[in-house]
Design an enzyme around this catalytic site. Structure first.
Site: not given
Lengths: 561, 561
Positions: B321, B350, B416
């Protein structure tokens, strides 16, 4: 506008932090193709504010491209930016998705966050300072009791096995001479125990060579150099060792049963010197077996060596031999360990070609800039014009981050090249080239004896014993003066460099530091050169006259303002 | 020839080893500017032999540039090379010193030595495989006894605090469903103890969330997935934690006396949540304080967490992340430690923008390729033509080493983003985009529910509970078939991709693996498209007919050979 030439990536030399919240960004465009480049930038997560805009500066030009750079400040450390290019027919925006009219959030370039380990951390004390390289066996014999039995007489020509008796006490005795040359840093060729005079094949990494005076003499040299505000840099040979090194001998003896069998690059067992079935220095020298510098045990052993001597001797840096063949994992560990031992240590890589891979901040601080030597020699020998010199020099600088420019190690010779004076075959050209190195942006490296005009062909002839009798010559005195001039000048040590477009055989440039500028003009031609494009008030250095312009005689130069 | 466009550096994506003695070299030139590019190469230390020469392949083209690449073999691992460009008026040589006629030893580009740590080491098992992303609370409720007290009913719309009761037992029960979709890898959103449903703010890195079934349930999932030859990837949130994390609470309590005061990015003391005088996720979310990921203690703590769970649970990878805000030192240590725990682990970063910085081989294996989503969406919504799509997609691929192309994680949606079907507002377009992702080079990532056409706006609406009732629809069945088709096809998983120049609203490309080629043509137009540029023999997939050419109805596609 030539869009195919426009280039930027948000990393490497194109985007690099210079402070915890300041990012330097660089853009490459075709030469003379745009009027102006601006960068628009803001915090990635600020979806409200309009981006700020800043006009970028053209910092470099090579044969085909211009390089624009600017520093941008985002207090949140999260950078989002794109470029605006202004040219004859209008204006274009260049983004992470190329040329776009409508720039969405994700089309901007991102530098997502500046972490502290992204910042360059180069020792400030070294910026622009002069290095003097010493082959200890060949420099000065201060203590005859440690001379090797088979030493040759000081003035005789060297072969590949010759010893001359030079030692660390000799260096100590010449510290005042070196200080008088404006030298800040002494770089000593290898000192660890080795069967050869050059000591690039080490048998024992934990012993300082006895014929040089041993650890005590080195301790004393470091202490005395420090007293004179000078620094000591050792030569780190970690790519390979001597085939007499006990670990390699263990492999030869026990073969696959040796605990050191994975320390070297062995093609097949049984391994032997006769079969040459292992990799070595350059793949060519079986007496110098190459370490596997990705092996964690090797990394541990050799970086321990470096950390040990850093601490024990309180030295100020390492020059790393064959730096470009040693693994990146090795150098990252090396940097971490030696900088822990001494945080402002200087790490210099021996690299003969493009070196940006090792200069991203987590390996070396700087490298040998042999490209400077190549293009300066070609210019001095009339193979290229001044404009080509600048194109090649700036193409090379474009590979590096701007804060590194004053740290690149410019040289006109080393123990691996023909002597500069011999190559140019002309004392005046040698003097001019040497002077140019001393006036240039970067750290000049003086190979012992070049400052007195020593001669010598390829290895081993380029390693003759120092000719102390030449220190009284006019050449030596002139060089001493210009070296001292540099040592006193913050502008020469720390200033930026801007080339001047003058004549084919004239190399001119400006050096600027804190709003003060020195102009330097080298006349490599056979005629007097008159420099009238500038309102010269003062001649600071060099053989020139001021009368309706600045007149520089053939093969002379002037530093003016 | 446009010399300003020609670009190469002997590192990064322009020169990278692919085997211990094979180097891939890439050259950028202006589009359609040269007929042919050749690379000349040999061992740096071989001063006798003539260099070998090899014709390079054009591997990519963007709006303004072509990219040529070739693999060159030097058994000694020491590479010296330069390029020959053939164009209308003749031939030019491009070297480390730019365009030269006489190429000296040091003018060539050098790749001085291939060390083992220079080699990319990406897990082969993952190449081109399909990933399925699961928000555990929203996927399937397999065990009601662990449901949180305040859970909402399965079909209701989510807010930012909603729990639905999904758990790991639910995932276990759907393994056959996922296997039936051709999924190889399950990527689970965060599972560590946290006060929120999304668990991106972790309180306890050593506890698996009880409402998901705890460590036992996860162990069981890993075991059962492995039995079905499926892999499990966890979400690693190491950029920040919850403000309830005991170490941050310790700082709030003891302030500068806390042993954890240097673990976070604190602006000033006294630090408090009210003052927000510390950095956090995006600089915006005080409940998620940001770690100082350059602090060796933080690096030790969090990489221990990763290594612990890797070993304890025998998981197959990590999705990282906010990977682009965490320090490079952190990721290098992370890679070393987790790969030591499991050597063929997959590390996914990510990253929402250019990611080459993290993909040099010593940090991540691959990243989320959001550029694919952006340009596919713009194409589907008729904002750009097929040729622009290819230009943008290939400009993005030009940032990466070729061996990574089949690993880039292509997606049309995630937790997201707006749901793909909602964004495109058209079921047929959703189907086409989804199918294109499944036919593309890379690793397709299916966000749970996209395969049944789930809808949803921005966060939190894009995280609705899985609509299992939709798995019986025609859309779901069509998608299932195409996912299975990919899973069976080595060509689709491992083949290279070559775009076809067809029509404005037609996206066509070839996929080739081991001399077998599939041609894929997507008709995004409103009319039937006839593809006759190719001798089509067989329709492998899709709604199309073969009669004097291949006829593809509007908003359909075909895979043919």
């Amino acid at each position: 506008m030539e869009r195919s030439a426009v280039y930027h990536i948000s990393e490497h030399v194109y985007a690099y932090p210079v402070k915890s919240d300041v990012l330097a960004v660089r853009l490459k465009v075709k030469k003379d193709d745009v009027h102006c480049v601006r960068v628009h930038y803001k915090n990635i997560y600020d979806h409200q504010a309009k981006p700020q805009a800043k006009t970028m500066e053209k910092i470099l030009s090579d044969a085909h491209c211009d390089y624009y750079e600017s520093e941008i400040h985002v207090p949140e450390k999260r950078f989002k930016y794109y470029f605006e290019l202004l040219f004859e027919e209008g204006q274009r925006f260049y983004t992470a998705d190329g040329f776009l009219k409508d720039i969405g959030h994700f089309n901007a370039f991102f530098y997502p966050y500046i972490n502290q380990d992204d910042l360059l951390d180069v020792p400030l004390w070294a910026k622009g300072e002069t290095i003097y390289q010493i082959f200890v066996d060949r420099f000065a014999n201060g203590e005859t009791s440690n001379d090797p039995a088979n030493k040759k007489s000081w003035g005789s020509r060297p072969d590949r096995r010759t010893y001359y008796g030079g030692d660390l006490q000799g260096v100590i005795e010449q510290l005042d001479y070196l200080k008088g040359l404006g030298v800040k840093i002494l770089y000593l060729n290898p000192l660890f125990a080795s069967p050869t005079y050059h000591k690039y094949d080490i048998e024992d990494y934990y012993t300082i060579e006895k014929i040089f005076g041993g650890e005590k003499a080195l301790e004393s040299l470091v202490e005395k150099a420090h007293q004179k505000d000078m620094k000591i840099i050792l030569d780190g040979v970690f790519n390979h060792c001597s085939s007499n090194h006990p670990y390699f001998r263990d492999v030869l003896e026990k073969q696959e049963a040796s605990p050191y069998k994975d320390w070297f690059m062995i093609d097949s067992f049984p391994v032997s010197k006769q079969e040459r079935n292992y990799d070595s220095f350059g793949g060519l020298v079986p007496s110098m077996p190459k370490f596997d510098t990705t092996n964690p045990e090797v990394i541990g052993y050799l970086t321990d060596v470096a950390a040990y001597w850093t601490k024990t001797l309180n030295i100020d840096g390492w020059r790393l031999d064959v730096a470009d063949e040693v693994s990146h994992t090795f150098w990252k560990t090396f940097r971490t360990k030696v900088k822990k031992a001494k945080s402002d240590l200087l790490i210099i890589g021996e690299v003969w070609n493009h070196a940006s891979r090792w200069l991203q901040g987590d390996e070396m601080d700087t490298v040998t800039n042999y490209k400077f030597r190549e293009w300066l020699n070609r210019f001095a020998l009339q193979e290229i014009s001044a404009s080509t010199f600048w194109e090649k020099i700036q193409a090379n600088m474009a590979l590096y981050k701007k804060p590194l420019f004053p740290y690149l190690i410019n040289l006109v010779g080393s123990h691996d090249t023909i002597r500069n004076k011999t190559l140019l075959n002309d004392e005046a050209l040698h003097y001019l080239s040497f002077a140019l190195m001393m006036m240039f942006e970067g750290m000049p490296l003086i190979y012992y004896g070049d400052e007195v005009g020593m001669e010598g062909g390829e290895d081993p002839d380029n390693r003759r014993a120092m000719r102390w009798e030449l220190t009284d010559t006019v050449l030596a005195e002139n060089i001493r003066q210009l070296c001292r001039f540099r040592a006193r000048s913050e502008i020469l040590k720390k200033g930026t460099l801007r080339p001047l477009s003058l004549d084919k055989r004239i190399l001119g440039f400006e050096r600027t530091y804190q709003n003060e500028t020195l102009t330097v003009v080298f006349n490599f031609s056979e005629a007097t050169y008159t420099f009238d494009a500038y309102e010269v008030q003062t001649i600071h250095f060099g053989e020139a006259t001021l009368q309706n312009g600045l007149h520089i005689p053939p093969k002379q130069f002037a530093v003016v303002s």
